[in-house]
Design a protein around this motif. Structure first.
Motif, short mmCIF file in Angstrom:
data_model
loop_
_atom_site.label_atom_id
_atom_site.label_comp_id
_atom_site.label_asym_id
_atom_site.label_seq_id
_atom_site.Cartn_x
_atom_site.Cartn_y
_atom_site.Cartn_z
N VAL A 72 -27.54 18.38 8.00
CA VAL A 72 -27.97 19.00 9.26
C VAL A 72 -26.93 18.74 10.34
CG1 VAL A 72 -30.45 18.91 8.81
CG2 VAL A 72 -29.30 16.92 9.81
N VAL A 73 -26.98 19.55 11.38
CA VAL A 73 -26.04 19.40 12.49
C VAL A 73 -26.76 19.60 13.81
CG1 VAL A 73 -25.33 21.83 12.28
CG2 VAL A 73 -23.86 20.24 13.49
N THR A 74 -26.37 18.83 14.83
CA THR A 74 -26.86 19.09 16.18
C THR A 74 -25.75 18.77 17.17
OG1 THR A 74 -28.77 18.85 17.66
CG2 THR A 74 -27.80 16.81 16.80
N HIS A 75 -25.89 19.28 18.38
CA HIS A 75 -24.98 18.82 19.43
C HIS A 75 -25.80 18.16 20.52
CE1 HIS A 75 -25.97 22.46 21.78
NE2 HIS A 75 -25.70 23.16 20.70
N SER A 76 -25.39 16.95 20.88
CA SER A 76 -26.17 16.16 21.82
C SER A 76 -25.31 14.99 22.28
CB SER A 76 -27.42 15.62 21.12
OG SER A 76 -27.97 14.53 21.81
N ALA A 81 -29.10 12.76 19.32
CA ALA A 81 -28.00 12.50 18.38
C ALA A 81 -28.30 11.25 17.55
CB ALA A 81 -26.69 12.32 19.16
N GLN A 82 -28.78 10.22 18.24
CA GLN A 82 -29.13 8.98 17.54
C GLN A 82 -30.35 9.19 16.65
OE1 GLN A 82 -29.20 5.40 20.08
NE2 GLN A 82 -28.12 6.58 21.62
N ALA A 83 -31.31 9.93 17.17
CA ALA A 83 -32.55 10.16 16.42
C ALA A 83 -32.27 10.91 15.13
CB ALA A 83 -33.55 10.93 17.28
N LEU A 84 -31.49 11.98 15.22
CA LEU A 84 -31.21 12.77 14.02
C LEU A 84 -30.39 11.96 13.01
CD1 LEU A 84 -31.87 15.67 13.01
CD2 LEU A 84 -29.52 16.28 13.56
N SER A 85 -29.47 11.17 13.52
CA SER A 85 -28.65 10.34 12.62
C SER A 85 -29.53 9.35 11.86
CB SER A 85 -27.60 9.57 13.43
OG SER A 85 -26.77 10.45 14.13
N LEU A 86 -30.40 8.66 12.59
CA LEU A 86 -31.23 7.64 11.95
C LEU A 86 -32.29 8.28 11.04
CD1 LEU A 86 -32.06 4.71 11.53
CD2 LEU A 86 -33.43 4.83 13.62
N ALA A 87 -32.87 9.37 11.49
CA ALA A 87 -33.88 10.06 10.67
C ALA A 87 -33.24 10.55 9.37
CB ALA A 87 -34.49 11.23 11.45
N ALA A 88 -32.04 11.13 9.49
CA ALA A 88 -31.34 11.64 8.31
C ALA A 88 -31.00 10.49 7.36
CB ALA A 88 -30.07 12.38 8.73
N LYS A 89 -30.57 9.38 7.94
CA LYS A 89 -30.24 8.20 7.12
C LYS A 89 -31.50 7.72 6.37
CE LYS A 89 -28.09 3.65 7.61
NZ LYS A 89 -27.89 2.56 8.58
N SER A 90 -32.63 7.69 7.07
CA SER A 90 -33.88 7.25 6.43
C SER A 90 -34.23 8.11 5.23
CB SER A 90 -35.06 7.34 7.42
OG SER A 90 -34.76 6.71 8.63
N LEU A 91 -33.84 9.40 5.29
CA LEU A 91 -34.23 10.33 4.22
C LEU A 91 -33.07 10.66 3.28
CD1 LEU A 91 -36.29 12.79 6.50
CD2 LEU A 91 -37.22 11.07 4.93
N GLY A 92 -31.92 10.00 3.47
CA GLY A 92 -30.78 10.25 2.59
C GLY A 92 -30.14 11.62 2.78
N ILE A 93 -30.12 12.10 4.02
CA ILE A 93 -29.55 13.42 4.33
C ILE A 93 -28.33 13.19 5.23
CG2 ILE A 93 -30.01 15.59 5.58
CD1 ILE A 93 -32.97 15.26 4.80
N LYS A 94 -27.29 14.02 5.08
CA LYS A 94 -26.11 13.91 5.94
C LYS A 94 -26.42 14.52 7.33
CE LYS A 94 -23.06 15.92 3.32
NZ LYS A 94 -22.57 16.02 1.96
N ALA A 95 -25.97 13.86 8.40
CA ALA A 95 -26.16 14.41 9.75
C ALA A 95 -24.81 14.54 10.43
CB ALA A 95 -27.08 13.50 10.56
N TYR A 96 -24.45 15.76 10.79
CA TYR A 96 -23.22 16.01 11.56
C TYR A 96 -23.60 16.08 13.04
CZ TYR A 96 -21.54 17.50 6.96
OH TYR A 96 -21.22 17.56 5.63
N ILE A 97 -22.94 15.28 13.85
CA ILE A 97 -23.28 15.24 15.27
C ILE A 97 -22.07 15.66 16.10
CG2 ILE A 97 -24.21 13.82 17.12
CD1 ILE A 97 -26.09 13.87 14.71
N VAL A 98 -22.24 16.75 16.83
CA VAL A 98 -21.19 17.21 17.73
C VAL A 98 -21.40 16.53 19.09
CG1 VAL A 98 -20.20 19.18 18.95
CG2 VAL A 98 -20.98 19.43 16.57
N MET A 99 -20.41 15.77 19.53
CA MET A 99 -20.54 15.07 20.82
C MET A 99 -19.38 15.45 21.72
SD MET A 99 -21.79 11.22 19.62
CE MET A 99 -22.71 10.85 21.12
#
Lengths: 311, 311
Positions: A72-76, A81-99
């Motif tokens: 998944v990807v978000t810009h924040s 940004a932190q929420a998606l990263s941690l949530a993705a980590k909890s579920l074993g999913i890659k998170a791309y964060i545009v900052m």
């Protein structure tokens, strides 16, 4: 158009193993000051320090297997940004964060610490969107908007759902209004509660786009909002606006001094660290004129820089 | 000599309508930093912001009717003055509070706000004791010591009792050590738990009188202790020393920098406001060398002046 009670229930079932059922705190001295019996749902004690963990998790859980495998990807630059990263980590999913390159180092480190894959871009909305689109195209990643995504909105509503499970007979729940995810979800939880609980918003007068949007009947974007509640500078979106329009009772505008005063009241009297955005909800309770009622307040988060306090 | 399990149970039954059953919070990031699964019993969210409310209430509840009608007296410049005032108010009892003229205005106002009847005296221990004795003699009031009173000690133990009710299988509980009321009561709760939970203390190296008292086998008074943990400058008393000697496993000494670092960790990562004294308990966990265990930490209170933070 309005998500169902069943969807809210399912969201809660899906995410509850990955989030804290945060405590509800009360304070006699705050009650006296604000003239109501207040029940604070403390999402500042949520994982990564804010309610945003809920919406991120619900959005991720609802992806299909192929989507999950591609990430998944978000810009924040903020909490999502932190929420998606941690949530993705909890579920074993890659998170791309545009900052944006202007984002504070401390936030970049936090995202990296939660396993987010960071792309740095120029500090404009256009550059952010372009960078995110690029990742969607090249990696096949799914874009998750921080607030204008129906699964995110429903996920944010689980905080109010938990509050209403322990205090079903509230007169109303107040939340801050930023991008509309939290108040949209909260309005759903109030709507599907058994006791006709009302949903109200608080918004800084200096960032009153949501109030004006409701009055105009269409989404108005803010012009260079300047408020200490930096999480509330965003604007409503097409997925949450219809929910808010239909289910939110009213939005109260509060001054900067009222925000800082409410923030200090919570710090000093409740011994908890809350963001200015959270204080907006409490300040709105005072502004509303409602008295002698049982009122819920969603404390949205506690991510503040201790070196730059407004008091 | 050692109070019974029945007395602890009774204390809890007596006071529970007047205190918060405070939440137990956890934090993955703190666990990682401190190498254990930590369960924080948050007495900073207790009424008046500290565990002292518990002991004060238990002492008052155990008075007979004549004693209740004549009121109580204590001398304190800190949390116990507020605790006794509020506890007495809750039970409709008069509380006379002797405060040194040097006590901060904010503390005097807090005591007055809770209905305490303040007598100001010179800033020496002798003057305080004399003023309190005067009130005992003239008003027939009962003197309640902040920590060296058996009912106060038992009352403080109810925080650990509540923690053990929800997390019975802890390896140990850590508390700060000041006058000995909190650690004495906590040691009782551990002793009467089903799972042989150990009780450890944390003490500032700059105020190590309790550690030295245990080693010497008799109470040693500190010589001008100088620590940021200002609640821990007091010394053990004849009622709590035998309990601590018998039931506390060990006391770990921590440096001032370690206290401030632990305090900042709790503020930043757990979003809650804790006193330096509370941080002493967490710093002691690190100092103990214990790792990979389930550990309880009693967060003693959150009464700090936001204008004079040590960071």
């Amino acid at each position: 158009m309005i998500p169902s009670a069943e969807e809210l229930k399912l969201a809660h079932e899906q995410i509850q193993a990955f989030v804290h059922n945060t405590p509800v705190l009360t304070s006699s001295s705050i009650n006296k000051l604000y003239g109501n019996d207040l029940f604070f749902k403390c999402e500042n004690f949520q994982k990564m320090g804010a309610f945003k963990m809920r919406g991120a998790l619900n959005a991720l859980t609802n992806l299909d297997d192929e989507q999950k495998s591609k990430g998944v990807v978000t810009h924040s630059s903020g909490n999502f940004a932190q929420a998606l990263s941690l949530a993705a980590k909890s579920l074993g999913i890659k998170a791309y964060i545009v900052m944006p390159e202007s984002a504070p180092e401390i936030k970049k480190r936090a995202v990296a610490g939660y396993g987010g894959i960071i792309s740095i871009c120029a500090s404009t909305i256009e550059a952010r969107e372009q960078a995110a689109n690029h990742i969607v195209k090249n990696q096949g990643a799914t874009f998750i908007h921080p607030s204008d995504n129906i699964d995110v909105i429903i996920g944010q509503g689980t905080a109010a759902k938990e509050l209403l499970e322990v205090h079903p007979n509230l007169h109303a729940i107040f939340t801050p209004v930023g991008g509309g995810g939290l108040i949209g979800g909260t309005a759903l939880a109030c709507h599907y509660s058994n006791d006709d609980v009302l949903c109200f918003g608080g918004e800084p007068k200096n960032a009153d786009d949501a109030k004006r949007s409701l009055e105009a009947g269409h989404i108005i974007k803010p012009e260079s909002p300047n408020t200490v509640a930096d999480g509330l500078k965003t604007y409503l979106g097409e997925h949450n606006f219809p929910i808010i329009r239909k289910l939110v009772e009213d939005i109260f505008l509060v001054e900067e001094t009222e925000i800082i005063c409410a923030m200090r009241d919570i710090w000093e009297r409740m011994k908890m660290i809350v963001e200015p955005s959270s204080a907006v909800a409490l300040a709105a309770v005072k502004k509303s004129g409602i008295r002698n009622q049982k009122i819920g307040v969603i404390i949205s988060g506690g991510n503040v820089d201790l070196n730059t306090l407004p008091f």
